[in-house]
Scaffold this active site. Structure first.
Site, PDB file in Angstrom:
ATOM      1  N   LYS A  59      51.059   5.365 -31.571  1.00 21.32           N
ATOM      2  CA  LYS A  59      51.356   6.679 -31.873  1.00 21.32           C
ATOM      3  C   LYS A  59      50.448   7.046 -33.231  1.00 21.32           C
ATOM      4  O   LYS A  59      50.016   8.247 -33.481  1.00 21.32           O
ATOM      5  CB  LYS A  59      52.652   7.361 -31.791  1.00 21.32           C
ATOM      6  CG  LYS A  59      53.370   7.430 -30.258  1.00 21.32           C
ATOM      7  CD  LYS A  59      54.605   8.115 -30.327  1.00 21.32           C
ATOM      8  CE  LYS A  59      54.778   8.039 -28.915  1.00 21.32           C
ATOM      9  NZ  LYS A  59      56.378   8.820 -29.053  1.00 21.32           N
ATOM     10  N   LYS A  83      48.798   8.400 -17.321  1.00 20.37           N
ATOM     11  CA  LYS A  83      50.379   8.551 -17.042  1.00 20.37           C
ATOM     12  C   LYS A  83      50.318  10.268 -16.810  1.00 20.37           C
ATOM     13  O   LYS A  83      49.836  10.975 -17.814  1.00 20.37           O
ATOM     14  CB  LYS A  83      51.189   7.949 -17.935  1.00 20.37           C
ATOM     15  CG  LYS A  83      52.573   8.112 -17.897  1.00 20.37           C
ATOM     16  CD  LYS A  83      53.434   7.255 -18.940  1.00 20.37           C
ATOM     17  CE  LYS A  83      54.944   7.720 -19.110  1.00 20.37           C
ATOM     18  NZ  LYS A  83      55.591   7.123 -20.325  1.00 20.37           N
ATOM     19  N   LYS A 118      54.469  14.908 -20.094  1.00 17.88           N
ATOM     20  CA  LYS A 118      54.679  16.196 -20.569  1.00 17.88           C
ATOM     21  C   LYS A 118      53.930  16.714 -21.600  1.00 17.88           C
ATOM     22  O   LYS A 118      53.821  18.004 -21.988  1.00 17.88           O
ATOM     23  CB  LYS A 118      56.019  16.089 -21.416  1.00 17.88           C
ATOM     24  CG  LYS A 118      57.352  15.353 -20.536  1.00 17.88           C
ATOM     25  CD  LYS A 118      58.088  15.364 -21.289  1.00 17.88           C
ATOM     26  CE  LYS A 118      58.595  13.963 -21.961  1.00 17.88           C
ATOM     27  NZ  LYS A 118      59.831  14.023 -22.752  1.00 17.88           N
TER      28      LYS A 118
END
Ligand code: TRP
Length: 332
Positions: A111, A194, A197
């Site tokens: 990240k 994946k 969201k």
């Protein structure tokens, strides 16, 4: 029978991936275990959030849990920031977690990437807050996806070393439980990514707030290929989009991929996609409709939030008292 704890971040709409990969399993588990499910808003702010978007996503996440079948009479549902004791425990645990342990966390490395100096400190210490979530309720089992397993292992290490250091069983050492394979849902646009969201394309996912028409449209437009479906799962190798659509079908129909292929072998996507769209609408439209109903009356959602908070605060305080006693704080 142990106690289960898990949570999802309210960073935007929950998706079909959250439902099939996590929440659907929780619904099954809640009948067999004392279960606590959290909307982890304090984790969400480890990356910048728009205040109104965070508030909206928090209501939506809780409404979605209920609409998916998490029953507030069986399970405890709550919002993390409503029990600020988690943050207090996280501080004590920060002071009992070597930096070297956090430096190993692959999710932080992914990240933060090249922005190690500009991401917020909370992103780095996020796994310690997660450990606090779990340890404050003496959870024995933590259902998580593959990406969170390392964080649960860190939580175990923190609990074990804390207990050793202070020579008492302050914390219960939890275990991760992974969902059965087959529930890993990929993007509808790219079968190697994946379903997320945070994907910029809304067509890449089915949100648990989408209405029936939107669900059907997204499935019909999903990326696929020009081949017919094989008769065995092996035949889906190197066809990630085809594999993903068959996975979704099997998960929604609660059957195996082999059985799905048994039914559709030799058929192309012109036949399979409409069948999947019908199935998805049949299974998901009641959930997304219920989510919308719940969201139209915030009072009901807030009542569930309050009930969870009021039940958990005394439990959290008890653990904090034990921790503070062990560490040598003066308690009055
Ligand atoms: N970190 C988890 C995620 O991003 C969410 C989470 C926070 C969690 N606290 C937790 C999951 C405790 C399980 C247990 O997916």
């Amino acid at each position: 029978m142990g106690r289960i704890f898990s949570g999802i971040q309210p960073t935007s709409n929950l998706t079909l991936g959250n439902y099939l990969g996590a929440i659907k399993n929780w619904v099954t588990m809640q009948s067999e275990h004392d279960s606590i499910f959290c909307v982890v808003d304090m984790h969400a702010i480890t990356v910048p959030q728009e205040p109104e978007a965070l508030r909206k996503a928090t209501y939506e996440a809780l409404a979605t849990y209920i609409a998916c079948g998490i029953d507030p009479k069986k399970s405890t549902l709550f919002v993390q920031s409503h029990v600020p004791q988690h943050a207090e425990l996280a501080w004590y645990l920060n002071c009992a977690t070597p930096m070297g342990w956090l430096n190993r966390m692959t999710q932080f490395k992914d990240k933060a990437g090249k922005n190690r100096d500009s991401v917020m400190t909370g992103l780095y210490t996020y796994p310690v807050l997660m450990a606090a979530d779990i340890l404050i309720y003496h959870a024995t089992h933590v259902p998580v996806g593959e990406d969170q397993k390392q964080h649960v292992e860190l939580c175990r290490d923190i609990a074990i070393s804390f207990n050793q250091r202070f020579e008492r069983e302050v914390f219960t050492v939890p275990q991760p439980i992974m969902p059965k394979q087959g529930a890993r849902i990929k993007s509808l646009r790219d079968g190697t990514k994946k379903m997320s969201k945070s994907d910029p394309s809304d067509m890449s996912r089915i949100n648990l707030t989408d209405d029936a028409d939107t669900i059907a449209k997204k499935i019909r437009k999903a990326t696929s290929d020009a081949d017919v479906l094989p008769s065995e799962v092996k035949g889906l190798e190197s066809r990630p989009e085809a594999e993903n659509l068959v996975t979704i079908y099997a998960a929604l129909a609660e059957t195996t991929m082999d059985k799905v292929l048994g039914e559709f072998a030799g058929q192309g996507f012109g036949v399979f996609k409409p069948a999947l769209a019908n199935l998805a609408v049949e299974k998901l439209a009641p959930i997304t409709k219920r989510t919308q109903e719940l969201l139209s009356d915030k009072g009901e959602i807030e009542a569930v939030m309050r009930q969870g908070r009021d039940k958990l605060i005394p439990m959290a305080n008890k653990t904090l008292d034990d921790v503070k006693q062990a560490m040598g704080f003066v308690t009055l």
